[in-house]
Design a protein around this motif. Sequence first.
Motif, PDB file in Angstrom:
ATOM      1  N   LEU A 223       0.817  -1.217   0.000  1.00 55.13           N
ATOM      2  CA  LEU A 223       0.000   0.000   0.000  1.00 55.13           C
ATOM      3  C   LEU A 223       0.847   1.263   0.000  1.00 55.13           C
ATOM      4  O   LEU A 223       0.611   2.187  -0.776  1.00 55.13           O
ATOM      5  CB  LEU A 223      -0.946   0.004   1.202  1.00 55.13           C
ATOM      6  N   THR A 224       1.850   1.312   0.875  1.00 57.09           N
ATOM      7  CA  THR A 224       2.607   2.549   1.069  1.00 57.09           C
ATOM      8  C   THR A 224       3.941   2.567   0.329  1.00 57.09           C
ATOM      9  O   THR A 224       4.525   3.636   0.129  1.00 57.09           O
ATOM     10  CB  THR A 224       2.890   2.772   2.563  1.00 57.09           C
ATOM     11  N   ASP A 273      -6.927   4.123   3.607  1.00 56.46           N
ATOM     12  CA  ASP A 273      -5.725   3.860   2.814  1.00 56.46           C
ATOM     13  C   ASP A 273      -5.040   5.146   2.397  1.00 56.46           C
ATOM     14  O   ASP A 273      -3.802   5.228   2.369  1.00 56.46           O
ATOM     15  CB  ASP A 273      -6.088   3.044   1.571  1.00 56.46           C
ATOM     16  N   ARG A 274      -5.836   6.165   2.071  1.00 57.10           N
ATOM     17  CA  ARG A 274      -5.244   7.456   1.687  1.00 57.10           C
ATOM     18  C   ARG A 274      -4.471   8.058   2.857  1.00 57.10           C
ATOM     19  O   ARG A 274      -3.397   8.631   2.673  1.00 57.10           O
ATOM     20  CB  ARG A 274      -6.329   8.431   1.223  1.00 57.10           C
ATOM     21  N   ARG A 277      -1.113   6.158   3.229  1.00 60.72           N
ATOM     22  CA  ARG A 277      -0.144   6.571   2.207  1.00 60.72           C
ATOM     23  C   ARG A 277       0.382   7.970   2.479  1.00 60.72           C
ATOM     24  O   ARG A 277       1.564   8.256   2.292  1.00 60.72           O
ATOM     25  CB  ARG A 277      -0.783   6.502   0.817  1.00 60.72           C
ATOM     26  N   GLN A 278      -0.516   8.838   2.932  1.00 64.49           N
ATOM     27  CA  GLN A 278      -0.119  10.213   3.208  1.00 64.49           C
ATOM     28  C   GLN A 278       0.885  10.263   4.358  1.00 64.49           C
ATOM     29  O   GLN A 278       1.896  10.970   4.287  1.00 64.49           O
ATOM     30  CB  GLN A 278      -1.344  11.054   3.551  1.00 64.49           C
ATOM     31  N   GLU A 281       4.327   9.040   3.284  1.00 65.28           N
ATOM     32  CA  GLU A 281       5.026  10.053   2.489  1.00 65.28           C
ATOM     33  C   GLU A 281       5.600  11.143   3.387  1.00 65.28           C
ATOM     34  O   GLU A 281       6.749  11.562   3.209  1.00 65.28           O
ATOM     35  CB  GLU A 281       4.068  10.658   1.468  1.00 65.28           C
TER      36      GLU A 281
END
Length: 397
Positions: A223-224, A273-274, A277-278, A281
């Motif tokens: 995912l990431t 999920d967003r 990922r955020q 990052e």
Amino acid sequence: MKLDFLTLYIVILLNSLTVAVIWGAIAYRYRNFAAARVWLAGCVLSTIGGCVLALQGNEGSYVPAVVGNGFVIFGFCMFWVGVRVFYGQSGGLKASVAITAGSLFLLLLLFGSLQGRNLVYAGGQSVPLVLAAWYLLRWHRKDLGAMIAATAMIVGIVGHLIESLLNVGLMLGRVDQEFYTTVESYALLCVIFSGVVWNFGFTIMSIGRLREELAELAQTDDLTGIPNRRHFLALLEAEDKRTRRTGRHFSLMLIDIDHFKRYNDTNGHAFGDRILRQFAEIATTMVRGSDMVFRLGGDEFAIILPETTARQAEKVASVLVATVREGSGKTEDEERFTISLGIAEWTPDIYVAAVDLMAKADEALYRAKAAGRDGYAISGMKNRRPAGQSHLKLVVS
């Protein structure tokens, strides 16, 4: 014993066809493996060239000789281009076209001389082999497959060199025709089988690359895109052993995204999920170059900070917590959220095993959550909270 050239052309055809089947299977099975497709193209071109050359017989008919060698020379160039692609280098196609075009021009110019034609054949095929062997030996000498491929190419170059010297000797009247025919056929046979060996070297290179990619996939979170729990445990163990030898400190951070389950339950897993990922990052951007960020599973993350005390790790934690709070959700694609963070330090005077260090960091993380989240705690110290969240005292116990 002499080998007639028609037989050798058929051997070229069969060998090229065999290797083409292998590269075709690899290219089909691993669709993103670009080098396999280029090497497949080289084998196919050599196979076509072998088919055309077989039509010329032992006399060397004009059209089959020119067209067949054009395919073979460009096929050899594709082996060099494939090496470049394998190691992430672009270019080579224009040079390949130039090498092939130049060889065909000389071939047409010297076609009336059998020895001149043979010199062009040998030179046109040797140039891409020299380029590929030089590239492999200069940059990738520690790669077994690269060494096998480069060595085989050198053997092929030597075979062409012998063939060229024989042709020059024949032109000068220094070599007997019968001796020339016998030795040249074996020199050509040497080139043919060196091609099988360098493709074997390419195969070893490919197996090594595919194993590396598989190992990377096994240690990367889908995912990431950051290292996963498997990689984390291996690196934590390695860091534990290293610091035990050197006596230097290192710190561990365990991180949870605050109220993550609520985000998932309310907004759905795509929303969650967003956020994951955020955060990945943000974290990978904010940490120092020596630090490594991991996703352990769910909304759990970890950061290993080599040669770092808890006090030094606190500065990283403070910036990270504040950055997530203030920097998340600034664009339409991002969501606003906060994190809680626990820190534990390995020290030579109070040695703890890796698993115990995780427990200490986990205990500090739960203290940060219990204190209201959006902050951090250090094992053995009272809770901390970055500037802007002043309702917690910044007091060291």
